[in-house]
Scaffold this motif. Sequence first.
Motif, mmCIF file in Angstrom:
data_model
loop_
_atom_site.group_PDB
_atom_site.id
_atom_site.type_symbol
_atom_site.label_atom_id
_atom_site.label_comp_id
_atom_site.label_asym_id
_atom_site.label_seq_id
_atom_site.Cartn_x
_atom_site.Cartn_y
_atom_site.Cartn_z
ATOM 1 N N PRO A 262 0.848 -1.200 0.000
ATOM 2 C CA PRO A 262 0.000 0.000 0.000
ATOM 3 C C PRO A 262 0.876 1.240 0.000
ATOM 4 N N LYS A 263 0.383 2.297 -0.612
ATOM 5 C CA LYS A 263 1.235 3.456 -0.876
ATOM 6 C C LYS A 263 0.948 4.615 0.069
ATOM 7 N N LEU A 264 2.027 5.264 0.477
ATOM 8 C CA LEU A 264 1.939 6.433 1.340
ATOM 9 C C LEU A 264 1.981 7.724 0.531
ATOM 10 N N TYR A 265 2.588 7.662 -0.644
ATOM 11 C CA TYR A 265 2.799 8.864 -1.451
ATOM 12 C C TYR A 265 2.016 8.761 -2.764
ATOM 13 N N PRO A 266 1.363 9.852 -3.196
ATOM 14 C CA PRO A 266 0.515 9.805 -4.398
ATOM 15 C C PRO A 266 1.296 9.996 -5.694
ATOM 16 N N CYS A 267 2.203 9.069 -5.934
ATOM 17 C CA CYS A 267 3.021 9.132 -7.145
ATOM 18 C C CYS A 267 3.518 7.720 -7.458
ATOM 19 N N CYS A 268 4.151 7.582 -8.591
ATOM 20 C CA CYS A 268 4.568 6.269 -9.074
ATOM 21 C C CYS A 268 5.367 5.502 -8.021
ATOM 22 N N GLY A 269 5.045 4.226 -7.863
ATOM 23 C CA GLY A 269 5.751 3.393 -6.897
ATOM 24 C C GLY A 269 7.234 3.296 -7.151
ATOM 25 N N SER A 270 7.673 3.579 -8.371
ATOM 26 C CA SER A 270 9.105 3.525 -8.688
ATOM 27 C C SER A 270 9.891 4.642 -8.014
ATOM 28 N N THR A 271 9.203 5.603 -7.420
ATOM 29 C CA THR A 271 9.890 6.666 -6.676
ATOM 30 C C THR A 271 9.944 6.408 -5.180
ATOM 31 N N HIS A 272 9.179 5.444 -4.684
ATOM 32 C CA HIS A 272 8.953 5.360 -3.238
ATOM 33 C C HIS A 272 10.173 4.942 -2.436
ATOM 34 N N LEU A 273 10.969 4.024 -2.939
ATOM 35 C CA LEU A 273 12.167 3.642 -2.191
ATOM 36 C C LEU A 273 13.120 4.819 -2.069
ATOM 37 N N ALA A 274 13.254 5.587 -3.146
ATOM 38 C CA ALA A 274 14.139 6.755 -3.111
ATOM 39 C C ALA A 274 13.581 7.836 -2.197
ATOM 40 N N ILE A 275 12.263 8.046 -2.235
ATOM 41 C CA ILE A 275 11.650 9.014 -1.314
ATOM 42 C C ILE A 275 11.944 8.612 0.124
ATOM 43 N N ASP A 276 11.719 7.343 0.444
ATOM 44 C CA ASP A 276 11.973 6.883 1.814
ATOM 45 C C ASP A 276 13.444 7.023 2.190
ATOM 46 N N ALA A 277 14.328 6.758 1.237
ATOM 47 C CA ALA A 277 15.762 6.893 1.512
ATOM 48 C C ALA A 277 16.121 8.345 1.810
ATOM 49 N N VAL A 278 15.579 9.280 1.028
ATOM 50 C CA VAL A 278 15.850 10.699 1.262
ATOM 51 C C VAL A 278 15.272 11.134 2.609
ATOM 52 N N LEU A 279 14.063 10.685 2.925
ATOM 53 C CA LEU A 279 13.461 11.048 4.211
ATOM 54 C C LEU A 279 14.244 10.445 5.376
ATOM 55 N N ASP A 280 14.766 9.227 5.183
ATOM 56 C CA ASP A 280 15.644 8.631 6.204
ATOM 57 C C ASP A 280 16.849 9.539 6.457
ATOM 58 N N LEU A 281 17.479 9.993 5.384
ATOM 59 C CA LEU A 281 18.671 10.841 5.503
ATOM 60 C C LEU A 281 18.323 12.193 6.133
ATOM 61 N N LEU A 282 17.163 12.748 5.771
ATOM 62 C CA LEU A 282 16.743 14.020 6.376
ATOM 63 C C LEU A 282 16.590 13.896 7.882
ATOM 64 N N ARG A 283 15.959 12.808 8.323
ATOM 65 C CA ARG A 283 15.754 12.611 9.767
ATOM 66 C C ARG A 283 17.087 12.429 10.497
ATOM 67 N N GLU A 284 18.014 11.749 9.852
ATOM 68 C CA GLU A 284 19.278 11.425 10.518
ATOM 69 C C GLU A 284 20.278 12.576 10.497
ATOM 70 N N HIS A 285 20.212 13.448 9.484
ATOM 71 C CA HIS A 285 21.286 14.437 9.297
ATOM 72 C C HIS A 285 20.803 15.882 9.284
ATOM 73 N N SER A 286 19.516 16.122 9.338
ATOM 74 C CA SER A 286 18.949 17.471 9.516
ATOM 75 C C SER A 286 19.539 18.514 8.558
ATOM 76 N N PHE A 287 19.256 18.355 7.280
ATOM 77 C CA PHE A 287 19.669 19.340 6.281
ATOM 78 C C PHE A 287 18.419 19.826 5.545
ATOM 79 N N ALA A 288 18.569 20.861 4.740
ATOM 80 C CA ALA A 288 17.453 21.438 4.002
ATOM 81 C C ALA A 288 17.653 21.230 2.506
ATOM 82 N N ALA A 289 16.588 21.472 1.742
ATOM 83 C CA ALA A 289 16.694 21.339 0.281
ATOM 84 C C ALA A 289 17.783 22.241 -0.275
#
Length: 456
Positions: A262-289
């Motif tokens: 089941p999907k958390l994000y309203p976009c192609c499933g081929s992006t979801h692992l990368a989205i989760d990876a980026v969000l993991d890094l954001l939580r761990e390292h606290s940087f901005a776009a």
Amino acid sequence: MTALERIAEWVTSNPPVTAARRAAATDAFVDTLACMVAGASDVSTLGAIAVASHADPRESAMCVDGAMRAPSSAALINGTAAHALDLDDNFIGAATHASAVLVPALLAAARQAGADGAALLDSYLVGLQVQREIGREIAAKHYTAGWHATSTIGQIGGAAAVAHLLGLDATRIVAAMSVAVSTASGLKWQFGTPVKPVHAGFAARSSVEAALFAQAGVAGRSDVLEGERGFAALYGAPHADWPTAPIDTSVAHAIEQPGLFPKLYPCCGSTHLAIDAVLDLLREHSFAAADVAEIVVTVLRPNAANLPYTHPENPTQARFSMQYALISALESGTVSMADFEPATVRERRTHPLLDRISVRTWSEKAERIMLDQGRTPHRVELTLTNGRKLDRQREVARGAVSEPFAPWEKRRKFTSLSGLSDAHYDAALRLAASPNIDAIERLLAAAIRLRNGAGE
């Protein structure tokens, strides 16, 4: 015994159904209902409604616009709505959006079949397993060749599910699946256009119609999957090795392994692992776009092909853009419906990171090894403006069997997408004990009243 005969033998063998399997099927049903309601006003759904708007004396199924229509028309409309926002589940076992086909098809046939909730769920489990049995043999090559498996493999499983719900025997279940093969279509080249959601509608409609053709005595070849010029040969997997041993789901069913995503994000499933990876890094390292200099994402070849829009022009294209998905994650701390509002997409057309996010693929050898191992990893390599390099590889996205949503997250997704109260969510969760589909129709009717400003 042909491949379809082997499948039909299993379907009519009263395969084991556990409480856990029904519970998982219920979650899939409820998630799909929320996606249907949320997608009711999408341009793709409105198109399906326009095509299927004529009155029919066999009206027997409720659509997301509140009208009662013939089963095939209801399946077309509701299947399109379920897939319209790309928030419906993925099923890696067949490379399909399984539930966007199965749920609308089964709901469309439920009144005609006189089905209760348990029967709906059991037929859903049949359809999912059939998708898996076919997908196991051909999905990887078929999908890589450019076919949208949701509207090829998906409707073969859907036909088996509806045929099971209607109580057809093995011979006619074979016939239903064979008919469905002859309507299998849908190209991934349509991704990022309003046609893509209609693929799910086509598949749901074909699922219903194939079962009704079979019920009426229409049959095709039983070897249409493996024949010399059959489905596998013509649809990208000519060397598929179809097993002959009986199907056994006593230990594990497809809903348990590999399970739904089941999907958390309203976009192609081929992006979801990368989205989760980026969000993991954001939580761990606290940087901005603004701190990001470059991102390189490594994915499998079929995933890269699903994401052709590096500079999306509209919300539909944005759902199939890795660049846009990761920019949304960095700017918003998640990826939500708000990121796909037309104004937001227009605002981000000149975002500097669009030209600094690139997608590459694993080597053919590495990808082959991964797929043989049942793995589909994506890797994010992120460089900050200060030169620091961050790296994260994701094997599964959030929502997968190994990283499931919490109960409150499932509830929140339903209520936020549908706008409906917890009472409707709780009623839908009781589907297995329902003597009919009245609660589902009440849910759809409440959503329509809410959309029209009348309240639940």
